[in-house]
Design a protein around this motif. Structure first.
Motif, PDB file in Angstrom:
ATOM      1  N   TYR A   6      62.808   5.673  62.997  1.00  0.00           N
ATOM      2  CA  TYR A   6      62.225   4.743  62.009  1.00  0.00           C
ATOM      3  C   TYR A   6      60.750   4.538  62.735  1.00  0.00           C
ATOM      4  CZ  TYR A   6      64.898   1.902  65.593  1.00  0.00           C
ATOM      5  OH  TYR A   6      65.405   1.260  66.660  1.00  0.00           O
ATOM      6  N   ILE A  36      72.154   5.345  58.863  1.00  0.00           N
ATOM      7  CA  ILE A  36      72.131   4.106  58.252  1.00  0.00           C
ATOM      8  C   ILE A  36      71.167   3.352  58.809  1.00  0.00           C
ATOM      9  CG2 ILE A  36      73.374   2.017  58.059  1.00  0.00           C
ATOM     10  CD1 ILE A  36      75.859   3.628  58.312  1.00  0.00           C
ATOM     11  N   LEU A  37      71.027   3.351  60.040  1.00  0.00           N
ATOM     12  CA  LEU A  37      69.634   2.613  60.869  1.00  0.00           C
ATOM     13  C   LEU A  37      68.531   3.067  60.634  1.00  0.00           C
ATOM     14  CD1 LEU A  37      69.064   0.354  62.846  1.00  0.00           C
ATOM     15  CD2 LEU A  37      69.605   2.054  64.725  1.00  0.00           C
ATOM     16  N   VAL A  38      68.319   4.160  60.738  1.00  0.00           N
ATOM     17  CA  VAL A  38      67.123   5.074  60.967  1.00  0.00           C
ATOM     18  C   VAL A  38      66.409   5.389  59.849  1.00  0.00           C
ATOM     19  CG1 VAL A  38      65.831   7.273  61.282  1.00  0.00           C
ATOM     20  CG2 VAL A  38      67.516   6.609  63.030  1.00  0.00           C
ATOM     21  N   ASN A  39      67.241   5.387  58.757  1.00  0.00           N
ATOM     22  CA  ASN A  39      66.660   5.298  57.228  1.00  0.00           C
ATOM     23  C   ASN A  39      66.754   4.023  56.424  1.00  0.00           C
ATOM     24  OD1 ASN A  39      65.873   8.005  57.301  1.00  0.00           O
ATOM     25  ND2 ASN A  39      68.112   8.737  57.560  1.00  0.00           N
ATOM     26  N   LYS A  40      67.558   2.823  57.249  1.00  0.00           N
ATOM     27  CA  LYS A  40      67.525   1.723  56.784  1.00  0.00           C
ATOM     28  C   LYS A  40      68.156   1.660  55.397  1.00  0.00           C
ATOM     29  CE  LYS A  40      63.343   2.314  57.458  1.00  0.00           C
ATOM     30  NZ  LYS A  40      61.906   1.993  57.749  1.00  0.00           N
ATOM     31  N   LEU A  41      69.267   2.446  55.405  1.00  0.00           N
ATOM     32  CA  LEU A  41      70.327   2.639  53.945  1.00  0.00           C
ATOM     33  C   LEU A  41      70.819   1.347  53.674  1.00  0.00           C
ATOM     34  CD1 LEU A  41      71.787   6.068  54.780  1.00  0.00           C
ATOM     35  CD2 LEU A  41      69.620   5.566  53.873  1.00  0.00           C
ATOM     36  N   MET A  42      71.089   1.305  52.330  1.00  0.00           N
ATOM     37  CA  MET A  42      72.121   0.264  51.841  1.00  0.00           C
ATOM     38  C   MET A  42      73.112   1.242  51.322  1.00  0.00           C
ATOM     39  SD  MET A  42      73.577  -1.519  49.386  1.00  0.00           S
ATOM     40  CE  MET A  42      72.653  -1.357  47.643  1.00  0.00           C
ATOM     41  N   ILE A  43      74.516   0.535  51.982  1.00  0.00           N
ATOM     42  CA  ILE A  43      75.592   1.319  51.322  1.00  0.00           C
ATOM     43  C   ILE A  43      76.441   0.350  50.850  1.00  0.00           C
ATOM     44  CG2 ILE A  43      77.900   2.816  52.030  1.00  0.00           C
ATOM     45  CD1 ILE A  43      76.138   3.697  54.543  1.00  0.00           C
ATOM     46  N   ILE A  57      82.681  10.073  59.631  1.00  0.00           N
ATOM     47  CA  ILE A  57      81.575  10.469  59.367  1.00  0.00           C
ATOM     48  C   ILE A  57      80.867  10.205  60.625  1.00  0.00           C
ATOM     49  CG2 ILE A  57      81.326  10.018  56.920  1.00  0.00           C
ATOM     50  CD1 ILE A  57      80.030   7.411  57.457  1.00  0.00           C
ATOM     51  N   ALA A  58      79.823  11.384  60.976  1.00  0.00           N
ATOM     52  CA  ALA A  58      79.061  11.439  62.123  1.00  0.00           C
ATOM     53  C   ALA A  58      77.651  11.027  61.917  1.00  0.00           C
ATOM     54  CB  ALA A  58      79.030  12.856  62.799  1.00  0.00           C
ATOM     55  N   ILE A  61      76.836  -2.573  53.425  1.00  0.00           N
ATOM     56  CA  ILE A  61      76.292  -2.179  54.657  1.00  0.00           C
ATOM     57  C   ILE A  61      74.711  -2.026  54.641  1.00  0.00           C
ATOM     58  CG2 ILE A  61      76.340  -0.479  56.717  1.00  0.00           C
ATOM     59  CD1 ILE A  61      79.216   0.084  55.870  1.00  0.00           C
ATOM     60  N   GLN A  62      73.891  -2.730  55.520  1.00  0.00           N
ATOM     61  CA  GLN A  62      72.585  -2.683  55.333  1.00  0.00           C
ATOM     62  C   GLN A  62      71.858  -2.083  56.571  1.00  0.00           C
ATOM     63  OE1 GLN A  62      69.956  -3.221  52.311  1.00  0.00           O
ATOM     64  NE2 GLN A  62      69.033  -1.960  53.787  1.00  0.00           N
ATOM     65  N   GLY A  63      71.313  -1.172  56.854  1.00  0.00           N
ATOM     66  CA  GLY A  63      70.570  -0.767  57.849  1.00  0.00           C
ATOM     67  C   GLY A  63      69.144  -1.409  57.897  1.00  0.00           C
ATOM     68  N   PHE A 122      65.138   3.850  53.214  1.00  0.00           N
ATOM     69  CA  PHE A 122      65.363   2.957  52.192  1.00  0.00           C
ATOM     70  C   PHE A 122      66.377   3.484  51.074  1.00  0.00           C
ATOM     71  CE2 PHE A 122      61.337   1.874  53.548  1.00  0.00           C
ATOM     72  CZ  PHE A 122      61.610   0.573  54.481  1.00  0.00           C
ATOM     73  N   MET A 162      69.327  11.853  54.137  1.00  0.00           N
ATOM     74  CA  MET A 162      68.744  10.767  53.440  1.00  0.00           C
ATOM     75  C   MET A 162      67.393  10.359  53.903  1.00  0.00           C
ATOM     76  SD  MET A 162      71.188   9.585  51.419  1.00  0.00           S
ATOM     77  CE  MET A 162      70.606   8.115  50.868  1.00  0.00           C
ATOM     78  N   ASN A 163      66.564   9.756  52.745  1.00  0.00           N
ATOM     79  CA  ASN A 163      65.273   9.394  53.055  1.00  0.00           C
ATOM     80  C   ASN A 163      65.295   7.876  53.378  1.00  0.00           C
ATOM     81  OD1 ASN A 163      63.964  11.792  52.481  1.00  0.00           O
ATOM     82  ND2 ASN A 163      63.985  11.387  50.317  1.00  0.00           N
ATOM     83  N   LEU A 201      72.041   0.863  67.176  1.00  0.00           N
ATOM     84  CA  LEU A 201      73.385   1.703  67.634  1.00  0.00           C
ATOM     85  C   LEU A 201      73.227   2.125  68.978  1.00  0.00           C
ATOM     86  CD1 LEU A 201      73.495   3.705  64.222  1.00  0.00           C
ATOM     87  CD2 LEU A 201      75.099   2.017  65.011  1.00  0.00           C
ATOM     88  N   PRO A 205      81.104   8.706  65.978  1.00  0.00           N
ATOM     89  CA  PRO A 205      81.550   8.968  64.590  1.00  0.00           C
ATOM     90  C   PRO A 205      82.297   7.663  64.364  1.00  0.00           C
ATOM     91  CG  PRO A 205      83.101  10.180  65.761  1.00  0.00           C
ATOM     92  CD  PRO A 205      81.632   9.924  66.804  1.00  0.00           C
ATOM     93  N   ILE A 206      82.468   7.250  62.978  1.00  0.00           N
ATOM     94  CA  ILE A 206      83.351   6.134  62.533  1.00  0.00           C
ATOM     95  C   ILE A 206      84.308   6.953  61.585  1.00  0.00           C
ATOM     96  CG2 ILE A 206      81.711   4.281  62.870  1.00  0.00           C
ATOM     97  CD1 ILE A 206      81.278   4.507  59.843  1.00  0.00           C
ATOM     98  N   VAL A 262      76.262   8.262  61.355  1.00  0.00           N
ATOM     99  CA  VAL A 262      75.979   6.865  61.240  1.00  0.00           C
ATOM    100  C   VAL A 262      74.589   6.500  61.699  1.00  0.00           C
ATOM    101  CG1 VAL A 262      76.917   4.704  62.163  1.00  0.00           C
ATOM    102  CG2 VAL A 262      78.493   6.727  62.135  1.00  0.00           C
ATOM    103  N   ARG A 263      74.090   7.061  62.441  1.00  0.00           N
ATOM    104  CA  ARG A 263      72.721   6.783  62.998  1.00  0.00           C
ATOM    105  C   ARG A 263      71.550   6.627  61.867  1.00  0.00           C
ATOM    106  NH1 ARG A 263      69.256   6.727  67.540  1.00  0.00           N
ATOM    107  NH2 ARG A 263      67.153   7.756  67.188  1.00  0.00           N
TER     108      ARG A 263
END
Lengths: 333, 333
Positions: free
Chosen positions: B61, A265-272, A259-260, B272-274, A240, A237-238, B248, B258-259, A262-263
């Motif tokens: 980041y 989500i934080l590093v790429n500031k993902l919205m899921i 899923i492994a 979920i928002q990083g 945002f 992922m890129n 994290l 993992p989760i 998870v990081r």
């Protein structure tokens, strides 16, 4: 008049992968529709992955399918007899919440909608112009909103939902990388649906192929499958990025699919965002209007796999869960 | 004038958990500030978990901390000498992006902000009124927006960020269930910070305790830790729950975390928002104004663990990564 209605009941909850003996064919006699009701002959039945979840007696987004009752599901058909002023014999109708896995049904007129089957086939009303189409439209337009130059990844890419997602994303100017099972589906994804690349997840080198197909990373994800593929996508992922979680078919039989990444989500500031289209009924008319215009104009391709006969619905359903269908799976009754 | 500036450099990247020999103390002489510049004596240095991530030479980041350079980090101090019309000797200043792990610095005046240390201690400007406070405010107010009657879970609940999150959520009318390590922190979380419950994650029965503390499930999550606790929280989410992923810390040394409860994203239609607060600098003034008013009014409690002397910064940092601090970890220089 009296008709013989044939139904498929759920008679046993599956342990792991469902089998044909979870289902049973049951017959009943139906008479004339009462006041305000219509007798509908179902011509098409929709088979969808979400039905697997409802076969379990577990918390899910929908109440479990009741045992020894007709399997629920979307249908399209025609009116055989009407006792409602809004309907006449021969009207083509679709049922938003479906009349279930049965050949006939007597229902209140308010539960069905007259549809126009002159420009698109009637079967489209359980797919492109039904729940799957609305799902693809909502996730793509309202959650992901892909932009020109972005890369969107979609799993189950030639399925009823994924195929529409991919084409809507292409129309929005995004690059699209699909995941599908086997060379034939991947070929179709690229040549017919216009995807920029399609990864055959059954090939041993799918991870390398995915990496090669996404040199600039991934900005948008429409997730139908979960498991190892979802994890691999998260790893590319890129910043945002956005992920619409529409289905997790790989885990519907209870297999753990952790899923492994998870990081990411934080590093790429993902919205899921997980979503279920029945929470957004108010948008179905808009979605279906837009999708209908696109398909009539030839800008959107839509493919079906048609099983024939109610008695073959269970087998077709089990096959769909294994990816044996190609495009939207329906049953012609 | 000439001062001796003492600095802590990163001299080695850690393999797994960092150790004290990753750092080295270096001295240099500083002269008078040039035109437009000020000579600042740093009085407080912030130690934050995100610094661990920057010690690796990996995509994150933020750009990695350079080797053989002063560790970066937020600071607050006073002007020793000014060659800038906006500053005078004795002014208290904070640096938004920090002057790093060093006792002094010469910087352009534009890189520091005069602050009022009459109502709150100067050290608060590297915590509650700095990055951690803005982080807590943004995640709670802008992502989670907890409502009366909802249950919010927060990990690292007595930390610099978590303690503020918990109190903002309580002020918004939510029930708050924290996670912290050890009875002393949990006691503080409930009795001083007003949380409805606090789960000691070091206790063997933490999962049962969490379940008992959330009979109505969880609606909002502020996640600082990841791993098994995050997974357990995902397993107790209610429909339309929201999760802000702020940190994290359990995976910062490279351990896989993992989760398994991925299905909860779909079934509960989670969002979920990083996020990283440096993407939202425009909101820092509003966040700090509101937090400052709350703390001055006695409506917000804020606790610090203070290490003394620059030479002790590495040890305090390593301890913080293990949860040895209590509240915001700072170093008084």
């Amino acid at each position: 008049m009296t008709v013989t209605n044939r139904q498929i009941h759920l008679v046993r909850r599956p342990q792991g992968a469902p089998t044909e003996d979870c289902f049973a064919l049951v017959e009943e006699a139906l008479g004339d529709p009462g006041p305000g009701c219509v007798l509908v002959k179902n011509l098409f039945l929709s088979l969808d992955p979400y039905m697997r979840g409802r076969m379990d007696d577990a918390k899910s987004y929908a109440v479990p399918q009741a045992l020894n009752q007709t399997m629920q599901g979307a249908t399209a058909g025609e009116v055989l007899a009407s006792n409602h002023p809004g309907f006449a014999k021969g009207d083509k109708v679709a049922a938003k919440f479906g009349l279930g896995w049965q050949t006939h049904a007597i229902v209140e007129g308010e539960k069905v909608l007259k549809v126009d089957a002159s420009k698109v086939p009637l079967s489209y009303y359980v797919g492109l112009l039904g729940m799957p189409g609305a799902t693809a439209w909502y996730g793509t337009r309202r959650i992901l909103d892909p932009q020109p130059g972005q890369t969107l990844a979609v799993t189950a890419a030639t399925g009823a939902v994924g195929g529409v997602v991919a084409q809507l994303a292409r129309l929005a100017g995004a690059r699209v990388v699909g995941f599908a099972g086997g060379a034939a589906k991947c070929d179709y994804a690229v040549k017919e649906l216009g995807m920029d690349a399609c990864i055959d997840y059954k090939a041993s080198d799918w991870k390398e192929a995915f990496k090669a197909a996404t040199p600039g990373g991934v900005d948008r994800v429409f997730e139908n499958v979960g498991g190892a593929i979802f994890d691999a996508i998260l790893g590319r992922m890129n910043a945002f990025g956005r992920v619409a979680v529409c289905g997790l078919i790989s885990s519907y039989n209870g297999e753990p699919t952790p899923i492994a990444n998870v990081r990411s989500i934080l590093v790429n500031k993902l919205m899921i965002q997980g979503f279920i289209i029945s929470d957004h009924l108010e948008l179905w008319p808009q979605a279906h209007r837009e999708l209908g215009e696109l398909v009539v104009a030839g800008k959107l391709k839509y493919r079906e796999t048609v099983a024939r006969g109610l008695e073959n619905a269970p087998r077709a359903f089990l096959g769909m869960l294994k990816g044996e269908n190609f495009g939207k799976q329906v049953v012609a009754l």
